[in-house]
Motif scaffolding. Structure first.
Motif, PDB file in Angstrom:
ATOM      1  N   ALA A  30       1.062  -1.049  -0.144  1.00 39.39           N
ATOM      2  CA  ALA A  30      -0.161  -0.394   0.616  1.00 39.39           C
ATOM      3  C   ALA A  30       0.759   1.179   0.063  1.00 39.39           C
ATOM      4  CB  ALA A  30      -0.872  -0.481   1.254  1.00 39.39           C
ATOM      5  N   ASN A  31       1.993   1.654   0.522  1.00 40.87           N
ATOM      6  CA  ASN A  31       2.730   2.167   0.558  1.00 40.87           C
ATOM      7  C   ASN A  31       3.391   2.415  -0.344  1.00 40.87           C
ATOM      8  OD1 ASN A  31       2.463   3.154   3.400  1.00 40.87           O
ATOM      9  ND2 ASN A  31       3.617   1.888   4.416  1.00 40.87           N
ATOM     10  N   THR A  32       4.323   1.496  -1.377  1.00 37.58           N
ATOM     11  CA  THR A  32       5.079   1.839  -2.296  1.00 37.58           C
ATOM     12  C   THR A  32       3.665   2.241  -3.891  1.00 37.58           C
ATOM     13  OG1 THR A  32       4.889  -0.367  -2.420  1.00 37.58           O
ATOM     14  CG2 THR A  32       6.895   1.086  -2.112  1.00 37.58           C
ATOM     15  N   ILE A  43      -7.053   7.167  -5.387  1.00 41.26           N
ATOM     16  CA  ILE A  43      -7.243   6.579  -4.302  1.00 41.26           C
ATOM     17  C   ILE A  43      -7.751   8.087  -3.317  1.00 41.26           C
ATOM     18  CG2 ILE A  43      -6.561   6.060  -2.020  1.00 41.26           C
ATOM     19  CD1 ILE A  43      -6.811   3.544  -4.115  1.00 41.26           C
ATOM     20  N   MET A  44      -7.428   9.228  -3.874  1.00 40.01           N
ATOM     21  CA  MET A  44      -8.075  10.304  -2.919  1.00 40.01           C
ATOM     22  C   MET A  44      -9.224  10.596  -3.486  1.00 40.01           C
ATOM     23  SD  MET A  44      -5.831  11.832  -0.829  1.00 40.01           S
ATOM     24  CE  MET A  44      -6.068  13.561  -0.283  1.00 40.01           C
ATOM     25  N   ILE A  45      -9.437  10.804  -4.983  1.00 43.09           N
ATOM     26  CA  ILE A  45     -10.755  11.149  -5.225  1.00 43.09           C
ATOM     27  C   ILE A  45     -11.557  10.006  -4.659  1.00 43.09           C
ATOM     28  CG2 ILE A  45     -11.995  10.814  -7.228  1.00 43.09           C
ATOM     29  CD1 ILE A  45      -9.670  12.581  -8.343  1.00 43.09           C
ATOM     30  N   ARG A  46     -11.100   8.633  -5.097  1.00 42.84           N
ATOM     31  CA  ARG A  46     -11.963   7.437  -4.093  1.00 42.84           C
ATOM     32  C   ARG A  46     -12.563   7.241  -2.903  1.00 42.84           C
ATOM     33  NH1 ARG A  46     -12.123   1.175  -6.516  1.00 42.84           N
ATOM     34  NH2 ARG A  46     -13.682   1.761  -5.520  1.00 42.84           N
ATOM     35  N   ALA A  47     -11.456   8.198  -1.720  1.00 41.07           N
ATOM     36  CA  ALA A  47     -12.026   8.266  -0.862  1.00 41.07           C
ATOM     37  C   ALA A  47     -12.284   9.660  -0.032  1.00 41.07           C
ATOM     38  CB  ALA A  47     -10.442   8.118  -0.188  1.00 41.07           C
ATOM     39  N   LYS A  48     -11.512  10.289  -0.688  1.00 37.96           N
ATOM     40  CA  LYS A  48     -12.199  11.605  -0.121  1.00 37.96           C
ATOM     41  C   LYS A  48     -13.501  12.418  -0.549  1.00 37.96           C
ATOM     42  CE  LYS A  48      -8.360  14.412   0.933  1.00 37.96           C
ATOM     43  NZ  LYS A  48      -7.990  15.592   1.747  1.00 37.96           N
ATOM     44  N   LEU A  49     -13.961  11.656  -1.829  1.00 37.73           N
ATOM     45  CA  LEU A  49     -15.558  12.947  -1.785  1.00 37.73           C
ATOM     46  C   LEU A  49     -16.562  12.001  -1.160  1.00 37.73           C
ATOM     47  CD1 LEU A  49     -17.570  13.934  -4.232  1.00 37.73           C
ATOM     48  CD2 LEU A  49     -16.993  11.395  -5.520  1.00 37.73           C
ATOM     49  N   ALA A  96     -10.585   4.686   1.572  1.00 38.53           N
ATOM     50  CA  ALA A  96      -9.141   5.145   0.995  1.00 38.53           C
ATOM     51  C   ALA A  96      -9.166   3.555   1.730  1.00 38.53           C
ATOM     52  CB  ALA A  96      -8.347   5.470   1.821  1.00 38.53           C
ATOM     53  N   GLN A  97      -9.235   2.570   2.767  1.00 37.43           N
ATOM     54  CA  GLN A  97      -9.221   1.426   2.365  1.00 37.43           C
ATOM     55  C   GLN A  97      -9.508   0.001   1.888  1.00 37.43           C
ATOM     56  OE1 GLN A  97      -9.301   0.821   6.233  1.00 37.43           O
ATOM     57  NE2 GLN A  97      -7.796   1.618   7.378  1.00 37.43           N
ATOM     58  N   PHE A  98     -11.498   0.463   1.461  1.00 35.21           N
ATOM     59  CA  PHE A  98     -11.979   0.136   0.461  1.00 35.21           C
ATOM     60  C   PHE A  98     -11.352   0.061  -1.026  1.00 35.21           C
ATOM     61  CE2 PHE A  98     -15.400  -0.946  -2.705  1.00 35.21           C
ATOM     62  CZ  PHE A  98     -16.211  -2.334  -1.647  1.00 35.21           C
ATOM     63  N   ALA A  99     -11.180   1.296  -1.398  1.00 34.00           N
ATOM     64  CA  ALA A  99     -10.647   1.785  -2.654  1.00 34.00           C
ATOM     65  C   ALA A  99      -9.294   0.760  -3.495  1.00 34.00           C
ATOM     66  CB  ALA A  99     -10.293   2.905  -2.576  1.00 34.00           C
ATOM     67  N   ILE A 100      -8.360   0.449  -2.121  1.00 31.89           N
ATOM     68  CA  ILE A 100      -6.839  -0.416  -1.950  1.00 31.89           C
ATOM     69  C   ILE A 100      -7.147  -1.416  -2.164  1.00 31.89           C
ATOM     70  CG2 ILE A 100      -4.575  -0.046  -1.230  1.00 31.89           C
ATOM     71  CD1 ILE A 100      -4.663   2.496  -0.063  1.00 31.89           C
ATOM     72  N   TYR A 101      -7.890  -2.145  -1.136  1.00 31.05           N
ATOM     73  CA  TYR A 101      -8.340  -3.945  -0.722  1.00 31.05           C
ATOM     74  C   TYR A 101      -9.521  -3.908  -1.207  1.00 31.05           C
ATOM     75  CZ  TYR A 101      -3.969  -3.341   2.022  1.00 31.05           C
ATOM     76  OH  TYR A 101      -3.294  -2.387   2.282  1.00 31.05           O
ATOM     77  N   GLU A 102     -10.175  -3.503  -1.676  1.00 27.40           N
ATOM     78  CA  GLU A 102     -12.016  -3.737  -2.453  1.00 27.40           C
ATOM     79  C   GLU A 102     -12.708  -4.723  -0.497  1.00 27.40           C
ATOM     80  OE1 GLU A 102     -14.196  -4.415  -4.786  1.00 27.40           O
ATOM     81  OE2 GLU A 102     -13.139  -2.168  -5.315  1.00 27.40           O
ATOM     82  N   GLU A 123      -7.193  -2.246   9.669  1.00 34.46           N
ATOM     83  CA  GLU A 123      -6.636  -2.512   7.819  1.00 34.46           C
ATOM     84  C   GLU A 123      -6.592  -3.591   7.872  1.00 34.46           C
ATOM     85  OE1 GLU A 123      -3.523   0.008  10.750  1.00 34.46           O
ATOM     86  OE2 GLU A 123      -4.992  -1.516  11.654  1.00 34.46           O
ATOM     87  N   PRO A 124      -7.027  -4.002   6.599  1.00 32.13           N
ATOM     88  CA  PRO A 124      -7.040  -5.139   5.425  1.00 32.13           C
ATOM     89  C   PRO A 124      -6.178  -5.767   5.589  1.00 32.13           C
ATOM     90  CG  PRO A 124      -8.087  -3.071   4.654  1.00 32.13           C
ATOM     91  CD  PRO A 124      -7.476  -2.670   6.035  1.00 32.13           C
ATOM     92  N   HIS A 125      -4.870  -5.491   5.819  1.00 34.66           N
ATOM     93  CA  HIS A 125      -3.935  -6.279   5.790  1.00 34.66           C
ATOM     94  C   HIS A 125      -3.358  -7.786   6.659  1.00 34.66           C
ATOM     95  CE1 HIS A 125      -1.655  -2.969   6.893  1.00 34.66           C
ATOM     96  NE2 HIS A 125      -1.323  -3.821   8.096  1.00 34.66           N
ATOM     97  N   ARG A 126      -4.226  -6.770   8.334  1.00 29.67           N
ATOM     98  CA  ARG A 126      -4.169  -7.200   8.864  1.00 29.67           C
ATOM     99  C   ARG A 126      -5.471  -8.469   9.523  1.00 29.67           C
ATOM    100  NH1 ARG A 126      -4.776  -3.302  13.350  1.00 29.67           N
ATOM    101  NH2 ARG A 126      -4.347  -4.696  14.661  1.00 29.67           N
ATOM    102  N   VAL A 127      -6.040  -8.517   7.954  1.00 24.99           N
ATOM    103  CA  VAL A 127      -7.243  -9.326   9.514  1.00 24.99           C
ATOM    104  C   VAL A 127      -7.580 -10.498   7.794  1.00 24.99           C
ATOM    105  CG1 VAL A 127     -10.008  -9.825   8.665  1.00 24.99           C
ATOM    106  CG2 VAL A 127      -8.810  -7.123   9.611  1.00 24.99           C
ATOM    107  N   GLU A 128      -7.300 -11.356   8.275  1.00 30.87           N
ATOM    108  CA  GLU A 128      -7.906 -13.355   7.946  1.00 30.87           C
ATOM    109  C   GLU A 128      -9.522 -13.909   8.112  1.00 30.87           C
ATOM    110  OE1 GLU A 128      -5.950 -17.920   8.243  1.00 30.87           O
ATOM    111  OE2 GLU A 128      -5.260 -16.509   9.047  1.00 30.87           O
ATOM    112  N   ILE A 129      -9.782 -14.102   6.695  1.00 30.71           N
ATOM    113  CA  ILE A 129     -10.984 -14.768   7.156  1.00 30.71           C
ATOM    114  C   ILE A 129     -10.750 -16.445   6.879  1.00 30.71           C
ATOM    115  CG2 ILE A 129     -13.432 -14.141   6.101  1.00 30.71           C
ATOM    116  CD1 ILE A 129     -12.234 -11.720   4.733  1.00 30.71           C
TER     117      ILE A 129
END
Length: 233
Positions: A30-32, A43-49, A96-102, A123-129
């Motif tokens: 996510a950071n890179t 991502i900014m548009i999809r999150a901030k709007l 923003a998390q939803f836009a990056i990870y769905e 954070e989605p990367h911390r969650v296992e389902i």
């Protein structure tokens, strides 16, 4: 007993944490990915709007029309979700998390009467389902004790986007990792190209009288700073 897709989910979670491998050799997380300007802007548009839009409640009438309703309680939904951040910051983070990870995950803090009082993004990367023997979803945060998504308990909410396994969404960080890796590699290569470059159609001049020896020394200093090495350009 875990769902058959649990192993794949576990690998995806580790990849999200460590970074996805790409053909370019760049690992993408996510950071890179957010360092790619086009991806960041999207991502900014999809999150901030949606994250800064007002939240309204409507009630459906018998004739099918809807009317706005004033709600006094449940402030955590449209007021301030938790004591740490403002509403716009909270929902922008979630989108923003939803836009990056769905995927987006919310932990719902409850009071003694088991009434929701605060919301916190996870954070989605911390969650296992996984799934329990009854087929219900289990959420493991940081590999710890599973948190069930039972509605009556109201402890965990999963916002799931596009996916192919029915358990977890797959976002652009996974599906577009090779394109993002190529963008990162191209940006680094271009930066090094210009940083190492010395192709300048110009000449060095001085506003003071200098000797031939000084001119040669300045010329050598310039060459040393802007050339040398097998891949200098």
């Amino acid at each position: 007993v875990a769902h058959d897709g649990a192993m794949g989910d576990w690998r995806d979670r580790v990849a999200s944490l460590m970074g996805f491998g790409t053909y370019s050799g760049k690992r993408v997380d996510a950071n890179t990915a957010l360092s790619v300007s086009a991806f960041y802007r999207g991502i900014m548009i999809r999150a901030k709007l949606p994250g800064t839009l007002p939240i309204h409640v409507y009630q459906k009438n018998e004739d099918g029309t809807r009317r706005p309703v004033e709600v006094d309680g449940d402030y955590y939904l449209w007021g301030r979700p938790n004591r740490e951040v403002a509403r716009a910051v909270f929902w922008t983070t979630v989108f923003a998390q939803f836009a990056i990870y769905e995927n987006a995950f919310l932990y719902v803090a409850v009071n003694d009467q088991r009434r929701p009082v605060e919301l916190y993004p996870v954070e989605p990367h911390r969650v296992e389902i996984q799934r329990d023997p009854a087929g219900r979803k289990l959420y493991l945060v940081d590999g710890l004790t599973p948190v069930r998504d039972y509605v009556d308990e109201g402890e965990f909410v999963h916002l799931q986007g596009f996916g192919i396994d029915g358990i977890r969404g797959k976002g652009p960080l996974q599906t577009g990792r090779n394109a993002l890796g190529l963008a990162l590699a191209a940006e680094e290569y271009a930066g090094r190209w210009f940083g190492d470059g010395s192709e300048v159609n110009a000449y060095l001049a001085s506003d003071q009288d200098i000797t031939l020896l000084q001119a040669q020394q300045f010329s050598e200093m310039w060459e040393e700073a802007h050339s040398g090495g097998s891949n200098r350009h």
